[in-house]
Scaffold this active site. Structure first.
Site, short mmCIF file in Angstrom:
data_model
loop_
_atom_site.label_atom_id
_atom_site.label_comp_id
_atom_site.label_asym_id
_atom_site.label_seq_id
_atom_site.Cartn_x
_atom_site.Cartn_y
_atom_site.Cartn_z
N ASP A 36 -13.50 7.64 -1.18
CA ASP A 36 -12.78 8.04 0.04
C ASP A 36 -13.58 9.15 0.75
OD1 ASP A 36 -10.62 7.90 1.79
OD2 ASP A 36 -9.34 9.24 0.62
N GLY A 82 -1.58 14.41 4.04
CA GLY A 82 -0.66 15.40 3.48
C GLY A 82 0.78 15.07 3.83
N SER A 125 -11.26 10.41 -4.35
CA SER A 125 -11.67 11.49 -3.46
C SER A 125 -12.96 12.07 -4.02
CB SER A 125 -10.61 12.58 -3.43
OG SER A 125 -9.38 12.04 -3.01
P1 13P Z 1 -2.02 10.82 2.44
O1 13P Z 1 -2.49 11.89 1.51
O2 13P Z 1 -1.24 11.34 3.58
O3 13P Z 1 -1.33 9.73 1.68
O4 13P Z 1 -3.33 10.18 3.09
C1 13P Z 1 -4.21 9.47 2.29
C2 13P Z 1 -5.47 9.17 2.97
O5 13P Z 1 -5.51 8.84 4.14
C3 13P Z 1 -6.68 9.25 2.15
O6 13P Z 1 -7.83 9.03 2.88
#
Ligand code: 13P
Length: 284
Positions: free
Chosen positions: A82, A181, A50
């Protein structure tokens, strides 16, 4: 093996009808858990960062530990940034050794999303870096991107076709009803839309919001064309619960390495289960 981009692994997954897991790491221990899980399952894997995690540690630290772990590994590994809205951070990751990046300009009007996503493809493709781009708005919180229920909207199929033709992303993330989430209630997945988009656009589809989806939902989405599945929240829970649960059960011990071992085990167990479910085990 040296890090690779997402093209070969996602191409094979799309052709054979399985998905490669993309796991958001948090530190060295979680990166090691992802890579050793992939090795145990003999699966290709995507290490995802992230934007906030990149800012927290800095690109040098992350690329150093990821490369060190990947070099001694026998499975194909991509390092992917990401959801990122910041073109400077995308450029920094590209220059630092990431093999793949995601531009998330999905909150912008269509033409602006198109233009920013094209800009990133122009920046990345000559360097053999793959690009994921998003259309529609995926509900929930991912990093510093917050999408409220009332603002979420599914990708439009006509726009999806135009977007993929004009941007030519290596991986496409249309909003199809999943959420980042923890799910509150049962998600309403637009399977028809997913099927239609997957049939009409060239790039493999990324399924976002993987944490908490039922096994049959994963299987159906993968069968309809999702070749990349994103899992982040699950790792956050295992990271903290693995640590805390061990300490609560051994609260006079104060041996940090044992706590990290317990955290590692909690992370790796869940990741191996995901890989088996996504069908990528044995596909390294
Ligand atoms: P989650 O946090 O719901 O697993 O989603 C992850 C995601 O799509 C990251 O881009």
């Amino acid at each position: 093996m040296p890090l690779e981009n997402m093209n070969v692994m996602l191409g094979k997954a799309k052709d054979a009808g399985y998905a490669v897991g993309a796991f958001n790491i948090l530190d060295y221990n979680s990166t090691k858990a992802v890579i050793l899980a992939a090795e145990e399952a003999n699966a290709p894997v995507i290490i995802q960062t992230s934007a906030k995690t990149v800012i927290f540690w800095g690109t040098t630290a992350i690329i150093t530990w990821v490369k060190q772990l990947a070099d001694s590994s026998s499975v194909p590994i991509a390092l992917h940034l990401d959801h990122c809205k910041d073109l400077d951070l995308i450029e920094e990751c590209i220059d630092s050794g990431w093999t793949s990046v995601m531009i998330d300009a999905s909150s912008k009007p269509f033409e602006e999303n198109l233009s920013l996503s094209r800009q990133v493809v122009k920046m990345a493709r000559p360097k053999n870096i793959t690009v994921e781009a998003e259309l529609g708005a995926i509900v929930g919180v991912e990093d510093d991107i917050h999408v409220k229920h009332q603002d979420a909207h599914l990708a439009d199929s006509e726009q999806a076709i135009e977007f993929c033709e004009k941007v030519e992303p290596d991986c496409f993330a249309p909003a199809i009803g999943t959420a980042h989430g923890v799910y509150k209630g049962e998600p309403k997945i637009a399977y028809d839309l997913l099927e239609q988009i997957a049939a009409e656009v060239a790039p493999p589809i990324a399924l976002h919001g993987g944490t908490g989806l039922a096994d049959d939902v994963f299987k159906k989405c993968i069968s309809l064309g999702c070749a990349k599945v994103n899992i982040s929240t699950q790792l956050k829970y295992a990271f903290i619960d693995g640590f805390v649960n061990y300490h609560n059960a051994n609260n006079t011990e104060y041996n940090p390495l044992k706590v990290l071992d317990a955290q590692f085990d909690a992370l790796k167990t869940g990741i191996v289960e995901n890989i088996n479910l996504f069908g990528s085990a044995g596909k390294a």
